[in-house]
Every structure is written in structure tokens, then in C-alpha cells.
Design a protein around this motif. Structure first.
Motif, short mmCIF file in Angstrom:
data_model
loop_
_atom_site.label_atom_id
_atom_site.label_comp_id
_atom_site.label_asym_id
_atom_site.label_seq_id
_atom_site.Cartn_x
_atom_site.Cartn_y
_atom_site.Cartn_z
N GLY A 7 0.81 -1.21 0.00
CA GLY A 7 0.00 0.00 0.00
C GLY A 7 0.84 1.26 0.00
N GLN A 8 1.90 1.26 0.82
CA GLN A 8 2.77 2.43 0.89
C GLN A 8 3.52 2.64 -0.41
OE1 GLN A 8 2.93 -0.05 3.53
NE2 GLN A 8 1.25 1.16 4.38
N LEU A 9 4.00 1.55 -0.98
CA LEU A 9 4.73 1.65 -2.25
C LEU A 9 3.79 2.10 -3.37
CD1 LEU A 9 7.51 1.14 -3.54
CD2 LEU A 9 6.73 -1.16 -4.09
N TYR A 10 2.59 1.57 -3.35
CA TYR A 10 1.58 1.94 -4.35
C TYR A 10 1.33 3.45 -4.31
CZ TYR A 10 -2.54 0.78 -7.23
OH TYR A 10 -3.44 0.67 -8.25
N TRP A 11 1.19 3.98 -3.09
CA TRP A 11 0.94 5.41 -2.93
C TRP A 11 2.13 6.23 -3.40
CZ3 TRP A 11 3.28 8.92 0.63
CH2 TRP A 11 2.67 10.19 0.64
N LEU A 12 3.35 5.80 -3.05
CA LEU A 12 4.54 6.54 -3.41
C LEU A 12 4.79 6.54 -4.92
CD1 LEU A 12 6.95 5.43 -0.55
CD2 LEU A 12 6.19 7.77 -1.00
N THR A 13 4.31 5.53 -5.61
CA THR A 13 4.51 5.49 -7.06
C THR A 13 3.60 6.49 -7.79
OG1 THR A 13 2.87 3.73 -7.37
CG2 THR A 13 5.17 3.05 -7.07
N GLY A 14 2.72 7.14 -7.05
CA GLY A 14 1.80 8.07 -7.69
C GLY A 14 0.55 7.40 -8.20
N SER A 15 0.42 6.09 -7.97
CA SER A 15 -0.77 5.39 -8.41
C SER A 15 -1.97 5.83 -7.56
CB SER A 15 -0.57 3.88 -8.34
OG SER A 15 0.37 3.48 -9.31
N LEU A 16 -3.16 5.51 -8.03
CA LEU A 16 -4.37 6.15 -7.50
C LEU A 16 -5.38 5.11 -7.04
CD1 LEU A 16 -4.41 8.51 -10.54
CD2 LEU A 16 -3.89 9.28 -8.22
N PHE A 17 -6.19 5.52 -6.07
CA PHE A 17 -7.17 4.62 -5.48
C PHE A 17 -8.59 5.10 -5.76
CE2 PHE A 17 -3.40 4.59 -2.73
CZ PHE A 17 -3.10 3.24 -2.69
N ILE A 18 -9.48 4.16 -6.00
CA ILE A 18 -10.91 4.49 -6.11
C ILE A 18 -11.71 3.49 -5.28
CG2 ILE A 18 -10.76 5.55 -8.40
CD1 ILE A 18 -11.81 2.94 -9.58
N ASP A 19 -12.89 3.91 -4.87
CA ASP A 19 -13.78 3.07 -4.08
C ASP A 19 -14.70 2.30 -5.03
OD1 ASP A 19 -15.46 1.85 -2.32
OD2 ASP A 19 -16.21 3.69 -1.38
N ARG A 20 -14.35 1.05 -5.30
CA ARG A 20 -15.13 0.26 -6.25
C ARG A 20 -16.47 -0.20 -5.68
NH1 ARG A 20 -12.52 -0.71 -10.88
NH2 ARG A 20 -10.25 -0.86 -10.94
N ASN A 21 -16.65 -0.07 -4.36
CA ASN A 21 -17.91 -0.48 -3.75
C ASN A 21 -19.03 0.52 -3.99
OD1 ASN A 21 -16.84 -2.87 -2.62
ND2 ASN A 21 -15.98 -1.72 -0.91
N SER A 22 -18.66 1.72 -4.41
CA SER A 22 -19.65 2.75 -4.67
C SER A 22 -19.46 3.29 -6.08
CB SER A 22 -19.52 3.89 -3.65
OG SER A 22 -20.32 4.99 -4.03
N PRO A 23 -20.32 2.92 -7.03
CA PRO A 23 -20.17 3.39 -8.41
C PRO A 23 -20.11 4.90 -8.51
CG PRO A 23 -21.78 1.62 -8.30
CD PRO A 23 -21.44 1.97 -6.88
N ARG A 24 -20.95 5.61 -7.74
CA ARG A 24 -20.97 7.06 -7.81
C ARG A 24 -19.64 7.64 -7.30
NH1 ARG A 24 -26.08 10.35 -5.62
NH2 ARG A 24 -26.90 9.34 -7.51
N ALA A 25 -19.15 7.13 -6.16
CA ALA A 25 -17.88 7.60 -5.62
C ALA A 25 -16.74 7.27 -6.56
CB ALA A 25 -17.63 6.97 -4.24
N SER A 26 -16.83 6.11 -7.22
CA SER A 26 -15.81 5.71 -8.17
C SER A 26 -15.71 6.69 -9.34
CB SER A 26 -16.11 4.30 -8.69
OG SER A 26 -15.17 3.90 -9.67
N ILE A 27 -16.85 7.06 -9.89
CA ILE A 27 -16.87 8.01 -11.01
C ILE A 27 -16.34 9.38 -10.57
CG2 ILE A 27 -18.36 9.29 -12.59
CD1 ILE A 27 -17.85 6.44 -13.45
#
Length: 234
Positions: free
Chosen positions: A105-125
Motif C-alpha cells: 500500500g505504501q509503495l503503491y501510494w509513493l509510485t503516484g498510483s491512485l485509489f478508487i472506491d469500487r464499492n460505490s459506483p458514484r464515488a468511483s466516477i
């Protein structure tokens, strides 16, 4: 025994390299290149597991403008196949739960990669639209697995339309990518090699993207990816 030895070797590699990669990523001014650097560092894991990756089509993709890469997703090992092929200036969009994984998780964040909430379609968009502004501003490409979850090597799941809506909003092209299902047949506990392919298909350019609906784009990209399977027989 072979699988255990390989696993320990990978663990040692990650633990020893993690502090140096973190330091580099924190001070590197070109944040959208951090994932590329991490991928090059950890692509050596494919050699540890005797996985030979045949990369096709990526060297012909223009790097002067952003694209959205969309690929099929079968198992966790897909990330290491992508690591062998990823172009500079690309970040991955993944599910929010990844940020809580130790080291990953920490490495993922440091690489500049991005997170979305797939449990909520509206939040994801909404998250993707925020991401889109950054992508256009920084000339950053996105890598998205539009199935939303792993298909475990079976029939491809339907594509969610979020990535394709964003491509239309951003006015950028789409690169369909096919990952060989051979990733599900890696011999972790044997010395034989596994051959895997990852293929970047010709872009669906911005003018084509603008001419189709998000649903049409999702179906079109899925068809391109699916028609190329299997790329390499296990």
C-alpha cells in the motif's frame, strides 16, 4: 521447497529495496515516473519465478500524450507482467483497499498510483473525474483493469464503463491490452519456465472515443482484448 526458496528470495528483495525506492520516490520531481522505476526494480521477480514475458506493441505507443490503458485481469501476478511492459509516465488505478496492505500500500501510494472506491459506483466516477484533471495537467497515462475484479483465468467479465467515460471527458485515446492466461499456470514449485505475453493493441484514438458512447467503447475494447486470447498457450 522450490516455491518456499523463491518466496523467501522475493521477500528479501522487497525488504532490502523498499527503503531505497521510497527515498528515491520522495525526492524524485517527476512523480509520474515513479511507478515505471518501481516496475523496473521488481520486474526481476519474473526471473526468480522463471517467467519469460513477451512484450509486444508498447514501444510503438506515443509517449507525448496521455492514454488510458485497459487490460484483462486474472490474478495478482498480473501486476508483475505489467511491470515488464509499463511505459514511463503511467500510473495504475486500483481499489481503495490496496492502500492498507503492508509495504504494498505504501509503495503503491509513493509510485503516484491512485485509489478508487469500487464499492460505490458514484464515488468511483467522482474519483475518476478528479483523477482526470490531474492526468491532463501532468500528461500522465492511466492503467485500469475495467473488469473491476480478477476473472481468475476464466471468461472475461463485463467491463465497467468508468474508464471509458473518463476517456471521453478527457478527450484521450484508449489502449486495449491483452495479458496471456498463462499467468495462472506458473510453476512456482518447479524449475520449468512459463512463457507469458502482454500485448498492447493499436490505440482507439480520441476521435474514435468521442464518436462512441461509454458502453460502446467498453464493449469494443473488451472484444479487442478477448479476441487476442490466448496469446501464449500455457
Amino acid at each position: 521447497m522450490i516455491a518456499l526458496a523463491r518466496g523467501l528470495l522475493v521477500l528479501v528483495l522487497i525488504v532490502l529495496s523498499f527503503p531505497f525506492l521510497c527515498l528515491y520516490m520522495l525526492i524524485n520531481p517527476s512523480k509520474n515516473r515513479n511507478l515505471y522505476v518501481a516496475c523496473r526494480a521488481y520486474a526481476v521477480i519474473n526471473k526468480i519465478f522463471s517467467v519469460r514475458v513477451d512484450v509486444r506493441g508498447f514501444d510503438s505507443i506515443p509517449t507525448t500524450r496521455p492514454y488510458i490503458y485497459v487490460a484483462n485481469h486474472q490474478c495478482n501476478y498480473d501486476v508483475l507482467i505489467v511491470a515488464q511492459a509499463l511505459n514511463p509516465g503511467t500510473v495504475i488505478v486500483g481499489k481503495k483497499s490496496l492502500k492498507w496492505l503492508p509495504l504494498v500500500g505504501q509503495l503503491y501510494w509513493l509510485t503516484g498510483s491512485l485509489f478508487i472506491d469500487r464499492n460505490s459506483p458514484r464515488a468511483s466516477i467522482q474519483s475518476l473525474r478528479k483523477i482526470a484533471k490531474r492526468v491532463v495537467a501532468d500528461n500522465t497515462s492511466l492503467w485500469i483493469f475495467p473488469e473491476g475484479t480478477r476473472n481468475h483465468g476464466g471468461q472475461m467479465l463485463p467491463f465497467k464503463t468508468g474508464a471509458f467515460r473518463i476517456a471521453k471527458d478527457m478527450g484521450v485515446g484508449i489502449i486495449p491490452v491483452t495479458i496471456s492466461p498463462a499467468v495462472n499456470h506458473i510453476a512456482y514449485n518447479a524449475l520449468r519456465s512459463t512463457h507469458v505475453s502482454i500485448v498492447a493493441h493499436p490505440p482507439i484514438e480520441a476521435d474514435e472515443v468521442a464518436a462512441m458512447s461509454a458502453k460502446q467503447l467498453a464493449n469494443h475494447a473488451r472484444e479487442i482484448i478477448n479476441n487476442a486470447l490466448p496469446v501464449v498457450q500455457p
